[in-house]
Motif scaffolding. Structure first.
Motif, PDB file in Angstrom:
ATOM      1  N   VAL A 155       4.825   0.364  -2.111  1.00  0.00           N
ATOM      2  CA  VAL A 155       3.516   0.707  -2.676  1.00  0.00           C
ATOM      3  C   VAL A 155       3.384   2.217  -2.835  1.00  0.00           C
ATOM      4  O   VAL A 155       2.907   2.716  -3.860  1.00  0.00           O
ATOM      5  N   LEU A 216       1.309  -6.747  -7.785  1.00  0.00           N
ATOM      6  CA  LEU A 216       1.977  -7.269  -6.599  1.00  0.00           C
ATOM      7  C   LEU A 216       1.896  -8.785  -6.574  1.00  0.00           C
ATOM      8  O   LEU A 216       0.909  -9.379  -7.033  1.00  0.00           O
ATOM      9  N   ALA A 221       1.391  -8.650  -1.305  1.00  0.00           N
ATOM     10  CA  ALA A 221       0.020  -8.297  -0.934  1.00  0.00           C
ATOM     11  C   ALA A 221      -0.255  -8.636   0.528  1.00  0.00           C
ATOM     12  O   ALA A 221      -0.868  -7.848   1.261  1.00  0.00           O
ATOM     13  N   ALA A 225      -1.189  -5.814   3.440  1.00  0.00           N
ATOM     14  CA  ALA A 225      -2.652  -5.840   3.535  1.00  0.00           C
ATOM     15  C   ALA A 225      -3.202  -4.960   4.645  1.00  0.00           C
ATOM     16  O   ALA A 225      -4.233  -4.294   4.475  1.00  0.00           O
ATOM     17  N   LEU A 228      -2.533  -0.544   4.108  1.00  0.00           N
ATOM     18  CA  LEU A 228      -2.944   0.233   2.947  1.00  0.00           C
ATOM     19  C   LEU A 228      -3.777   1.441   3.358  1.00  0.00           C
ATOM     20  O   LEU A 228      -4.666   1.329   4.219  1.00  0.00           O
ATOM     21  N   GLN A 233      -6.594   0.003  -2.797  1.00  0.00           N
ATOM     22  CA  GLN A 233      -7.092  -1.370  -2.677  1.00  0.00           C
ATOM     23  C   GLN A 233      -6.269  -2.306  -3.550  1.00  0.00           C
ATOM     24  O   GLN A 233      -5.623  -1.885  -4.510  1.00  0.00           O
ATOM     25  N   LEU A 234      -6.330  -3.591  -3.178  1.00  0.00           N
ATOM     26  CA  LEU A 234      -5.695  -4.632  -3.983  1.00  0.00           C
ATOM     27  C   LEU A 234      -6.788  -5.524  -4.554  1.00  0.00           C
ATOM     28  O   LEU A 234      -7.684  -5.969  -3.826  1.00  0.00           O
ATOM     29  N   GLU A 236      -7.493  -9.015  -6.705  1.00  0.00           N
ATOM     30  CA  GLU A 236      -6.862 -10.252  -7.154  1.00  0.00           C
ATOM     31  C   GLU A 236      -7.081 -10.457  -8.657  1.00  0.00           C
ATOM     32  O   GLU A 236      -8.195 -10.308  -9.166  1.00  0.00           O
ATOM     33  N   PHE A 252      -1.892  -9.565  -7.797  1.00  0.00           N
ATOM     34  CA  PHE A 252      -2.847  -8.556  -7.347  1.00  0.00           C
ATOM     35  C   PHE A 252      -2.555  -7.231  -8.048  1.00  0.00           C
ATOM     36  O   PHE A 252      -1.391  -6.857  -8.225  1.00  0.00           O
ATOM     37  N   GLN A 253      -3.610  -6.539  -8.430  1.00  0.00           N
ATOM     38  CA  GLN A 253      -3.457  -5.212  -9.035  1.00  0.00           C
ATOM     39  C   GLN A 253      -3.740  -4.139  -8.004  1.00  0.00           C
ATOM     40  O   GLN A 253      -4.675  -4.246  -7.209  1.00  0.00           O
ATOM     41  N   LEU A 254      -2.913  -3.116  -8.029  1.00  0.00           N
ATOM     42  CA  LEU A 254      -3.062  -1.995  -7.109  1.00  0.00           C
ATOM     43  C   LEU A 254      -4.038  -0.978  -7.691  1.00  0.00           C
ATOM     44  O   LEU A 254      -3.878  -0.527  -8.829  1.00  0.00           O
ATOM     45  N   ASP A 261      -7.521   1.861 -13.694  1.00  0.00           N
ATOM     46  CA  ASP A 261      -7.699   0.573 -13.017  1.00  0.00           C
ATOM     47  C   ASP A 261      -8.248  -0.514 -13.933  1.00  0.00           C
ATOM     48  O   ASP A 261      -8.595  -1.600 -13.475  1.00  0.00           O
TER      49      ASP A 261
END
Length: 274
Positions: A155, A216, A221, A225, A228, A233-234, A236, A252-254, A261
């Motif tokens: 990450v 991810l 993720a 979890a 981080l 943040q992650l 969904e 999941f988007q970082l 974002d």
């Protein structure tokens, strides 16, 4: 007879890198700068009769590259010079795969200038991976594949390289963006590298991302979890059926400071949502 055999061996060896020009003549790329680059880029895809033939081709390509002032980069450089790689980690690992969004369009737009773009991208990704403690597994065309012992490190590398991509001054005003996928699993490590569903899952996850995005898998993720940083943040994105995967995958988007974002839905065929 010995001379004939020698000539035949040389022709077979050279044919690995032969091409036919627009006039229909067979030529060897080692006599042309653009095709030297092409031969370097696909060296690992060529089958040789034995290790000696491969070594001879390696030497000839290095000499041709030197003649045209070409410095081989990445895994090609390591292959051609026969450098040994550190032992790759086994057991539970995390993979990171990047590729350049619309690389074909960039090639059309920039022509030979694309080589500079690719070299810059490789340098940025490689630097981020090394700083985060990862190891290069493979690099071919516009893809870069790395492995980490900890998902948090993968990450960190992904965030670092996406920030570096945003801050880089690309030649000719080109818009260059990386798609990044991260997956955690237990692949099988062989003499030729990693094999198993974990490798394919990483490819599928990366393919869902858009340029500038880090995606991810559920396994990655879950693995990261609790590790981080506060500014990461992650989010969904939903559960989807990825090609060839036995079970639906939740993506999941970082989100991280300084990175975009907002992206379209994952790059998947219609009806892939589980």
């Amino acid at each position: 007879m010995a001379t004939l055999r020698s000539r035949t061996r040389r022709q077979l060896r050279d044919s690995a890198f032969a091409y036919v020009d627009p006039s229909g003549r067979r030529r060897l790329p080692i006599h042309d700068e653009a095709h030297v680059r092409n031969a370097l880029a696909r060296f690992d895809q060529v089958s040789f009769h034995d290790d000696a033939a491969r070594a001879q081709a390696r030497i000839r390509l290095l000499r041709a590259a030197k003649k045209y002032g070409i410095v081989p980069i990445g895994f090609i450089d390591r292959q051609l010079r026969g450098q040994a790689s550190p032992a790759l980690p086994s057991g539970a690992v995390t993979f990171l795969l990047t590729d350049i969004e619309d690389s074909t369009g960039l090639v059309r737009e920039l022509g030979d200038g694309y080589a500079t773009i690719l070299a810059d991208v490789r340098r940025l990704v490689r630097s981020a991976v090394r700083r985060a403690g990862g190891q290069e597994v493979d690099a071919r065309a516009d893809e870069y594949f790395a492995v980490f012992k900890a998902t948090g490190s993968a990450v960190a590398a992904a965030i670092s390289v996406q920030r570096a991509m945003l801050g880089h001054a690309w030649p000719s005003g080109a818009q260059v963006k990386l798609r990044v996928g991260i997956h955690a699993g237990r692949p099988t490590l062989t003499d030729s590298g990693y094999v198993g569903l974990a490798v394919h899952a990483t490819q599928r996850v990366s393919a869902t991302a858009h340029g500038g995005q880090v995606v991810l898998s559920r396994a990655a993720a879950r693995s990261v979890a609790d590790d981080l940083p506060d500014d990461v943040q992650l989010v969904e994105l939903g559960t989807y059926r990825l090609k060839g995967m036995p079970e639906p995958e939740t993506l999941f988007q970082l989100h991280a400071d300084g990175l975009p974002d907002t992206f379209p839905p994952p790059r998947l065929p219609e009806g892939a949502r589980a």
